[in-house]
Design a protein around this motif. Structure first.
Motif, short mmCIF file in Angstrom:
data_model
loop_
_atom_site.label_atom_id
_atom_site.label_comp_id
_atom_site.label_asym_id
_atom_site.label_seq_id
_atom_site.Cartn_x
_atom_site.Cartn_y
_atom_site.Cartn_z
N GLY A 1 0.82 -1.21 0.00
CA GLY A 1 0.00 0.00 0.00
C GLY A 1 0.85 1.26 0.00
O GLY A 1 0.54 2.24 -0.69
N GLY A 2 1.92 1.24 0.77
CA GLY A 2 2.80 2.41 0.82
C GLY A 2 3.68 2.54 -0.39
O GLY A 2 3.84 3.64 -0.94
N SER A 3 4.27 1.44 -0.84
CA SER A 3 5.21 1.52 -1.97
C SER A 3 4.49 1.90 -3.26
O SER A 3 5.01 2.65 -4.07
N TYR A 4 3.26 1.40 -3.46
CA TYR A 4 2.50 1.78 -4.65
C TYR A 4 2.22 3.29 -4.64
O TYR A 4 2.37 3.97 -5.66
N LEU A 5 1.78 3.80 -3.50
CA LEU A 5 1.43 5.22 -3.40
C LEU A 5 2.66 6.10 -3.60
O LEU A 5 2.61 7.07 -4.37
N VAL A 6 3.74 5.78 -2.93
CA VAL A 6 4.95 6.60 -3.02
C VAL A 6 5.51 6.59 -4.44
O VAL A 6 5.84 7.64 -5.00
N GLY A 7 5.61 5.40 -5.04
CA GLY A 7 6.10 5.32 -6.40
C GLY A 7 5.23 6.10 -7.37
O GLY A 7 5.73 6.81 -8.26
N PHE A 8 3.93 6.02 -7.19
CA PHE A 8 2.98 6.73 -8.06
C PHE A 8 3.15 8.24 -7.95
O PHE A 8 3.26 8.94 -8.97
N LEU A 9 3.17 8.77 -6.73
CA LEU A 9 3.24 10.22 -6.55
C LEU A 9 4.58 10.78 -7.03
O LEU A 9 4.63 11.88 -7.61
N ILE A 10 5.67 10.07 -6.78
CA ILE A 10 6.96 10.55 -7.27
C ILE A 10 6.99 10.51 -8.80
O ILE A 10 7.47 11.44 -9.45
N ALA A 11 6.46 9.44 -9.38
CA ALA A 11 6.44 9.33 -10.84
C ALA A 11 5.63 10.46 -11.47
O ALA A 11 6.07 11.10 -12.43
N VAL A 12 4.45 10.72 -10.93
CA VAL A 12 3.59 11.77 -11.50
C VAL A 12 4.19 13.15 -11.27
O VAL A 12 4.12 14.03 -12.14
N SER A 13 4.81 13.37 -10.11
CA SER A 13 5.45 14.66 -9.85
C SER A 13 6.51 14.96 -10.89
O SER A 13 6.65 16.09 -11.37
N MET A 14 7.26 13.93 -11.27
CA MET A 14 8.30 14.12 -12.29
C MET A 14 7.69 14.43 -13.66
O MET A 14 8.29 15.15 -14.46
N LEU A 15 6.50 13.89 -13.93
CA LEU A 15 5.83 14.20 -15.19
C LEU A 15 5.27 15.62 -15.19
O LEU A 15 5.19 16.27 -16.24
N MET A 16 4.87 16.11 -14.03
CA MET A 16 4.29 17.44 -13.93
C MET A 16 5.33 18.55 -14.05
O MET A 16 4.98 19.71 -14.29
N ALA A 17 6.59 18.21 -13.87
CA ALA A 17 7.64 19.20 -13.76
C ALA A 17 8.18 19.64 -15.11
O ALA A 17 8.03 18.96 -16.12
N THR A 18 8.84 20.79 -15.09
CA THR A 18 9.59 21.29 -16.23
C THR A 18 11.06 21.34 -15.83
O THR A 18 11.39 21.83 -14.75
N TYR A 19 11.94 20.85 -16.70
CA TYR A 19 13.35 20.75 -16.33
C TYR A 19 14.24 21.69 -17.13
O TYR A 19 15.22 22.22 -16.61
N ALA A 20 13.95 21.88 -18.41
CA ALA A 20 14.81 22.70 -19.25
C ALA A 20 14.60 24.18 -18.93
O ALA A 20 13.55 24.60 -18.44
N SER A 21 15.61 24.99 -19.21
CA SER A 21 15.53 26.42 -18.97
C SER A 21 14.58 27.08 -19.97
O SER A 21 14.23 26.50 -21.00
#
Length: 378
Positions: A246-266
């Motif tokens: 329950g914890g590992s699924y949630l943590v992996g999901f939120l970190i994965a989605v956070s990385m998709l939501m982000a912008t990295y290039a200048s």
């Protein structure tokens, strides 16, 4: 924006509340774990010797959801109240409307994460067919990518390909953290390091559209980190409770989605290599998952059946204690996290060097482990 002027305030509102909620919530979960059917018993591929409660993920979930519920309420009250806004740092006030505009997205994400948490708790209690588990994971990932329109921005002009890769990314990270959860303090600690590293990236990399730090994504990562720290209070060796699926699924999901939501290039597009920052930060979990699947398939075993072929187990077999193995993985993860931060702030030549350092470090690990792999295959 000078982050140093209000970084303490940011940490206080994003890390401390989930830490406290998670820490306190896990106490009753530990007490009633047997009645809830959430216990891990020694035997099989497990290396622990005592009956240990599962369900730490319930505390992690509570820390995240309660914090965001309080945050949503606070923003709703403050956004149109000048008197209350006077108590906030001046740099934060202009972001209130932007944060409020994303509240709906946030709660859809938390709802999707809750589905995965429930799936994991059911799996912890009695097991779930691995194909059904994968189907739910892909369905949730597809909802986020196609329904909420989150996806990779990897300079690939083929829209359907970026969406497919985004779904695979989410499912891959969910399972990488799940597979990493095999020693006291390991998965939670690694996830906390990665979340912190990526939060720093978000705070120091401006959004090209606004030229402001990416506060929304950074806040999500810091809340996840705070909740993990509350869990680690109970999970430090010798663990009083395990994270569970329950914890590992949630943590992996939120970190994965956070990385998709982000912008990295200048904003001027001069650092496209910055998009590799998530891969650098996630190097250890992805390395563990890839090598474990490779070992299982090469030995003719099911990739879904747990065993002791994980990175941490291999380090122990090389002579390290369990604590030393976990600390070694923390160190490698921290190094990769620092590399991910650097990658977003250097030009191409320096970026090649940073990526080379990460690659050399992983290659060194592979060389050190190769003797143990060869003995396992005999």
């Amino acid at each position: 924006m000078d982050l140093s002027q209000w970084l303490g305030w940011l940490i206080a509102v994003t890390v401390l509340p989930p830490f406290v909620v998670s820490l306190l919530t896990i106490y009753p979960v530990r007490r009633f774990a047997v009645q809830l059917g959430l216990v891990a018993r020694p035997g099989g591929h497990s290396t622990h010797t005592n009956v240990t409660p599962l369900g730490g993920g319930i505390g992690i979930w509570a820390g995240i959801v309660v914090t965001f519920a309080l945050g949503t309420l606070a923003v709703a009250l403050v956004r149109n109240n000048v008197a209350l806004q006077s108590h906030l740092p001046d740099q934060v006030v202009p972001h209130l409307e932007g944060v409020w505009s994303r509240v709906t997205q946030l709660w859809w994400l938390l709802a999707a994460g809750t589905v995965l948490t429930i799936l994991g708790v059911i799996d912890d209690r009695g097991g779930v067919n691995p194909w059904l588990r994968l189907a739910v994971e892909f369905a949730v990932a597809a909802f986020v990518v196609y329904g909420l329109n989150f996806g990779l921005t990897a300079f690939i002009s083929i829209a359907w390909l970026t969406k497919v890769l985004s779904v695979i990314w989410i499912v891959g990270l969910i399972n990488s953290f799940n597979m990493l959860d095999n020693m006291d303090g390991l998965s939670g600690g690694v996830a906390a390091i990665i979340a912190t590293s990526m939060a720093i990236v978000m705070l120091t990399t401006t959004d090209p559209g606004t030229s402001q730090p990416q506060l929304f994504v950074a806040a999500m990562l810091l809340v996840v980190c705070g909740s993990l720290l509350g869990f680690l209070w109970h999970n430090r060796p010798p663990a009083k409770i395990f994270m569970g699926d329950g914890g590992s699924y949630l943590v992996g999901f939120l970190i994965a989605v956070s990385m998709l939501m982000a912008t990295y290039a200048s904003s001027d597009g001069s650092r496209p290599h910055a998009m590799l920052a998530p891969l650098c930060a996630m190097a250890v979990p992805l390395y563990d998952m890839t090598t474990v699947l490779w070992i299982r398939i090469r030995q003719g075993r099911s990739p879904f059946v747990g065993d002791r072929s994980h990175f941490s187990h291999r380090l122990v077999e090389l002579g390290l204690s369990r604590t030393q193995a976990v600390l070694t993985i923390y160190l490698v993860t921290g190094t990769c996290g620092l590399a991910s931060i650097l990658l977003t702030h250097v030009e191409l030549t320096q970026a090649i060097m940073v990526i080379g350092i990460v690659g050399c470090m992983l290659l060194l690990v592979i060389i050190l482990e190769s003797t143990q792999w060869q003995s396992d295959e005999k």
